[in-house]
Design a protein around this motif. Sequence first.
Motif, PDB file in Angstrom:
ATOM      1  N   THR A  35       0.849  -1.192   0.000  1.00 44.19           N
ATOM      2  CA  THR A  35       0.000   0.000   0.000  1.00 44.19           C
ATOM      3  C   THR A  35       0.882   1.239   0.000  1.00 44.19           C
ATOM      4  OG1 THR A  35      -0.113   0.268   2.405  1.00 44.19           O
ATOM      5  CG2 THR A  35      -1.711  -1.234   1.378  1.00 44.19           C
ATOM      6  N   ALA A  36       0.299   2.370  -0.372  1.00 42.38           N
ATOM      7  CA  ALA A  36       1.067   3.607  -0.434  1.00 42.38           C
ATOM      8  C   ALA A  36       1.597   4.003   0.939  1.00 42.38           C
ATOM      9  CB  ALA A  36       0.200   4.719  -1.013  1.00 42.38           C
ATOM     10  N   ASN A  37       0.760   3.899   1.974  1.00 44.94           N
ATOM     11  CA  ASN A  37       1.205   4.292   3.310  1.00 44.94           C
ATOM     12  C   ASN A  37       2.308   3.372   3.822  1.00 44.94           C
ATOM     13  OD1 ASN A  37      -0.506   6.470   3.472  1.00 44.94           O
ATOM     14  ND2 ASN A  37      -2.080   5.398   4.637  1.00 44.94           N
ATOM     15  N   ARG A  38       2.141   2.078   3.610  1.00 43.80           N
ATOM     16  CA  ARG A  38       3.147   1.129   4.079  1.00 43.80           C
ATOM     17  C   ARG A  38       4.456   1.337   3.330  1.00 43.80           C
ATOM     18  NH1 ARG A  38       3.672  -5.108   3.490  1.00 43.80           N
ATOM     19  NH2 ARG A  38       4.847  -5.612   5.360  1.00 43.80           N
ATOM     20  N   PHE A  39       4.383   1.580   2.040  1.00 44.26           N
ATOM     21  CA  PHE A  39       5.594   1.840   1.263  1.00 44.26           C
ATOM     22  C   PHE A  39       6.308   3.083   1.779  1.00 44.26           C
ATOM     23  CE2 PHE A  39       7.850   3.677  -2.386  1.00 44.26           C
ATOM     24  CZ  PHE A  39       8.656   2.596  -2.738  1.00 44.26           C
ATOM     25  N   SER A  40       5.538   4.103   2.101  1.00 45.99           N
ATOM     26  CA  SER A  40       6.135   5.324   2.628  1.00 45.99           C
ATOM     27  C   SER A  40       6.848   5.060   3.946  1.00 45.99           C
ATOM     28  CB  SER A  40       5.053   6.392   2.817  1.00 45.99           C
ATOM     29  OG  SER A  40       5.576   7.548   3.424  1.00 45.99           O
ATOM     30  N   GLU A  41       6.215   4.303   4.841  1.00 48.54           N
ATOM     31  CA  GLU A  41       6.798   4.057   6.161  1.00 48.54           C
ATOM     32  C   GLU A  41       8.029   3.165   6.089  1.00 48.54           C
ATOM     33  OE1 GLU A  41       3.624   2.534   8.506  1.00 48.54           O
ATOM     34  OE2 GLU A  41       2.516   4.430   8.534  1.00 48.54           O
ATOM     35  N   LEU A  42       7.990   2.140   5.250  1.00 45.77           N
ATOM     36  CA  LEU A  42       9.095   1.187   5.194  1.00 45.77           C
ATOM     37  C   LEU A  42      10.255   1.654   4.327  1.00 45.77           C
ATOM     38  CD1 LEU A  42       7.166  -2.205   4.890  1.00 45.77           C
ATOM     39  CD2 LEU A  42       8.292  -1.280   6.914  1.00 45.77           C
ATOM     40  N   VAL A  43       9.974   2.478   3.331  1.00 50.70           N
ATOM     41  CA  VAL A  43      11.006   2.850   2.368  1.00 50.70           C
ATOM     42  C   VAL A  43      11.284   4.354   2.396  1.00 50.70           C
ATOM     43  CG1 VAL A  43      11.701   2.815  -0.065  1.00 50.70           C
ATOM     44  CG2 VAL A  43      10.407   0.893   0.890  1.00 50.70           C
ATOM     45  N   LEU A  44      10.309   5.147   2.014  1.00 48.28           N
ATOM     46  CA  LEU A  44      10.559   6.578   1.820  1.00 48.28           C
ATOM     47  C   LEU A  44      10.935   7.299   3.109  1.00 48.28           C
ATOM     48  CD1 LEU A  44       7.663   7.459  -0.658  1.00 48.28           C
ATOM     49  CD2 LEU A  44       9.974   6.619  -1.162  1.00 48.28           C
ATOM     50  N   LEU A  45      10.387   6.858   4.238  1.00 47.10           N
ATOM     51  CA  LEU A  45      10.681   7.513   5.511  1.00 47.10           C
ATOM     52  C   LEU A  45      11.759   6.793   6.308  1.00 47.10           C
ATOM     53  CD1 LEU A  45       7.087   8.555   6.649  1.00 47.10           C
ATOM     54  CD2 LEU A  45       8.791   9.896   5.397  1.00 47.10           C
ATOM     55  N   ASP A  46      12.345   5.761   5.728  1.00 47.11           N
ATOM     56  CA  ASP A  46      13.472   5.097   6.380  1.00 47.11           C
ATOM     57  C   ASP A  46      14.627   6.095   6.510  1.00 47.11           C
ATOM     58  OD1 ASP A  46      14.959   2.572   7.209  1.00 47.11           O
ATOM     59  OD2 ASP A  46      16.225   3.299   5.593  1.00 47.11           O
ATOM     60  N   ARG A  47      15.319   6.069   7.618  1.00 43.19           N
ATOM     61  CA  ARG A  47      16.344   7.083   7.867  1.00 43.19           C
ATOM     62  C   ARG A  47      17.542   6.960   6.936  1.00 43.19           C
ATOM     63  NH1 ARG A  47      18.375   5.127  13.856  1.00 43.19           N
ATOM     64  NH2 ARG A  47      19.023   3.011  13.316  1.00 43.19           N
ATOM     65  N   ASN A  48      17.698   5.825   6.257  1.00 44.52           N
ATOM     66  CA  ASN A  48      18.797   5.668   5.312  1.00 44.52           C
ATOM     67  C   ASN A  48      18.364   5.849   3.861  1.00 44.52           C
ATOM     68  OD1 ASN A  48      21.016   4.955   7.118  1.00 44.52           O
ATOM     69  ND2 ASN A  48      19.866   3.081   7.526  1.00 44.52           N
ATOM     70  N   PHE A  49      17.107   6.216   3.655  1.00 44.67           N
ATOM     71  CA  PHE A  49      16.603   6.339   2.284  1.00 44.67           C
ATOM     72  C   PHE A  49      17.358   7.409   1.516  1.00 44.67           C
ATOM     73  CE2 PHE A  49      13.728   8.388  -0.795  1.00 44.67           C
ATOM     74  CZ  PHE A  49      13.526   7.303  -1.637  1.00 44.67           C
ATOM     75  N   ASP A  50      17.716   7.079   0.279  1.00 44.31           N
ATOM     76  CA  ASP A  50      18.333   8.008  -0.663  1.00 44.31           C
ATOM     77  C   ASP A  50      17.571   7.856  -1.965  1.00 44.31           C
ATOM     78  OD1 ASP A  50      19.902   9.340  -2.550  1.00 44.31           O
ATOM     79  OD2 ASP A  50      21.792   8.757  -1.600  1.00 44.31           O
ATOM     80  N   ALA A  51      16.930   8.929  -2.419  1.00 42.17           N
ATOM     81  CA  ALA A  51      16.118   8.862  -3.629  1.00 42.17           C
ATOM     82  C   ALA A  51      16.909   8.381  -4.837  1.00 42.17           C
ATOM     83  CB  ALA A  51      15.500  10.233  -3.922  1.00 42.17           C
ATOM     84  N   GLU A  52      18.233   8.619  -4.821  1.00 41.16           N
ATOM     85  CA  GLU A  52      19.052   8.191  -5.954  1.00 41.16           C
ATOM     86  C   GLU A  52      19.241   6.679  -5.999  1.00 41.16           C
ATOM     87  OE1 GLU A  52      20.166  10.283  -8.398  1.00 41.16           O
ATOM     88  OE2 GLU A  52      18.814  11.661  -7.340  1.00 41.16           O
ATOM     89  N   GLY A  53      18.885   5.982  -4.914  1.00 35.96           N
ATOM     90  CA  GLY A  53      19.022   4.534  -4.882  1.00 35.96           C
ATOM     91  C   GLY A  53      17.730   3.791  -5.198  1.00 35.96           C
ATOM     92  N   LEU A  54      16.651   4.521  -5.448  1.00 34.11           N
ATOM     93  CA  LEU A  54      15.375   3.896  -5.809  1.00 34.11           C
ATOM     94  C   LEU A  54      15.152   4.099  -7.298  1.00 34.11           C
ATOM     95  CD1 LEU A  54      12.723   2.497  -5.270  1.00 34.11           C
ATOM     96  CD2 LEU A  54      11.826   4.627  -4.320  1.00 34.11           C
ATOM     97  N   PHE A  55      15.260   3.008  -8.042  1.00 38.83           N
ATOM     98  CA  PHE A  55      15.175   3.063  -9.500  1.00 38.83           C
ATOM     99  C   PHE A  55      13.772   2.659  -9.946  1.00 38.83           C
ATOM    100  CE2 PHE A  55      19.564   2.435  -8.356  1.00 38.83           C
ATOM    101  CZ  PHE A  55      20.193   3.418  -9.109  1.00 38.83           C
ATOM    102  N   VAL A  56      13.208   3.457 -10.843  1.00 36.48           N
ATOM    103  CA  VAL A  56      11.836   3.299 -11.285  1.00 36.48           C
ATOM    104  C   VAL A  56      11.826   3.111 -12.795  1.00 36.48           C
ATOM    105  CG1 VAL A  56       9.556   4.377 -11.377  1.00 36.48           C
ATOM    106  CG2 VAL A  56      11.035   4.750  -9.388  1.00 36.48           C
ATOM    107  N   ALA A  57      11.136   2.082 -13.258  1.00 33.78           N
ATOM    108  CA  ALA A  57      10.990   1.829 -14.695  1.00 33.78           C
ATOM    109  C   ALA A  57       9.607   2.283 -15.128  1.00 33.78           C
ATOM    110  CB  ALA A  57      11.187   0.354 -14.994  1.00 33.78           C
ATOM    111  N   GLU A  58       9.583   3.123 -16.155  1.00 35.54           N
ATOM    112  CA  GLU A  58       8.323   3.688 -16.623  1.00 35.54           C
ATOM    113  C   GLU A  58       8.168   3.407 -18.109  1.00 35.54           C
ATOM    114  OE1 GLU A  58       5.822   7.702 -15.459  1.00 35.54           O
ATOM    115  OE2 GLU A  58       7.989   7.826 -15.733  1.00 35.54           O
ATOM    116  N   GLN A  59       6.964   3.054 -18.492  1.00 39.04           N
ATOM    117  CA  GLN A  59       6.682   2.722 -19.884  1.00 39.04           C
ATOM    118  C   GLN A  59       5.310   3.277 -20.251  1.00 39.04           C
ATOM    119  OE1 GLN A  59       7.007  -1.444 -20.668  1.00 39.04           O
ATOM    120  NE2 GLN A  59       6.143  -1.302 -22.705  1.00 39.04           N
ATOM    121  N   GLY A  60       5.286   4.169 -21.220  1.00 39.66           N
ATOM    122  CA  GLY A  60       4.018   4.761 -21.632  1.00 39.66           C
ATOM    123  C   GLY A  60       3.307   5.486 -20.514  1.00 39.66           C
TER     124      GLY A  60
END
Length: 333
Positions: A35-60
Amino acid sequence: MSEPAFPAAIRTFAVGDGPRIAAAWTRAAPQDGMTANRFSELVLLDRNFDAEGLFVAEQGGEIVGASYAVRRRIAHDGSDLEPERGWIPFFFVTQNARGAGLGRSLVSRAMEWLAGHGRTEVVFSAYTPNYVLPGLDIERYPEAAELLTSLGFTEIERPSAMDRSLIGYEMPAEARGLVDGLIERGYTFSSPTRDELVPLIQMAGERFNSDWARAIREGAVSGLPLERIIVARDPAGTLLGWAMHGTYEGVIERFGPFGVVPESRGTGLGKALLHVTLERMCALGAHSAWFLWADFGSAASQLYAKTGFGISRTFSILRAELGAPTATEGGAA
């Protein structure tokens, strides 16, 4: 499967991606959805999170995959930043984007990013404090296992998740006799006061592991009811162990952490403490008890098995060296 009409583009995380990544994750792995909230808590708000280390693949305009690399920027315990190690807690590719090497590209980008930050080894997944799953469920995700193997990952540990139903649970007569006998001898099984959390956290960190101490502390700070913790003391009042539930993400049926000091093991105290806690879980409305990590074949896993727990999933914790060529032909995406 035919290749996509045009390739996916890989970029790093941008604001607004969180809910879209969670939705794509759930499409890719519906049995382990997000879920969006769980993803935020486990990943985005983790104290070691670095946006440059999260790779996103987008198509169309649609997110079809992601991979996440993380390294310690804040020490988990003391001053140890584990400077040689990085983690890939997850990666995924949606069904419609598989078969064109996208998974390989995403994982390779994560590995290259970690190597660029001086890491010489990478572990999948087993990242504390915020792992989603302990490792890779090879039975559920064989293609991911094939891909990681082709990239140089090998298994270093194999924990099991276990669970048991609490519907109709009643403490067995043998366990009741054990608990009653200990109480008659002056042992106590009770929930701690707020002040008593101090020695409990200290014991968990010093005699077990720092992540358990963190989990107790953060749970208490976030409002974990103390009735979800049972501590065991000897007749002199010495703290010998504890068991708890609802610690992680507030899930009442998730059992643990659970520990008994080494000098009190083999006395039946652990068995008594486990059953007292299961009884408390029933009283609080839990229909089952489950956890994600028990070392395969350990004394703890044997105790769980004797208490009616069964293995529900097995995970492989995988490791690869960094700094050498990793990509090979073949594999799956």
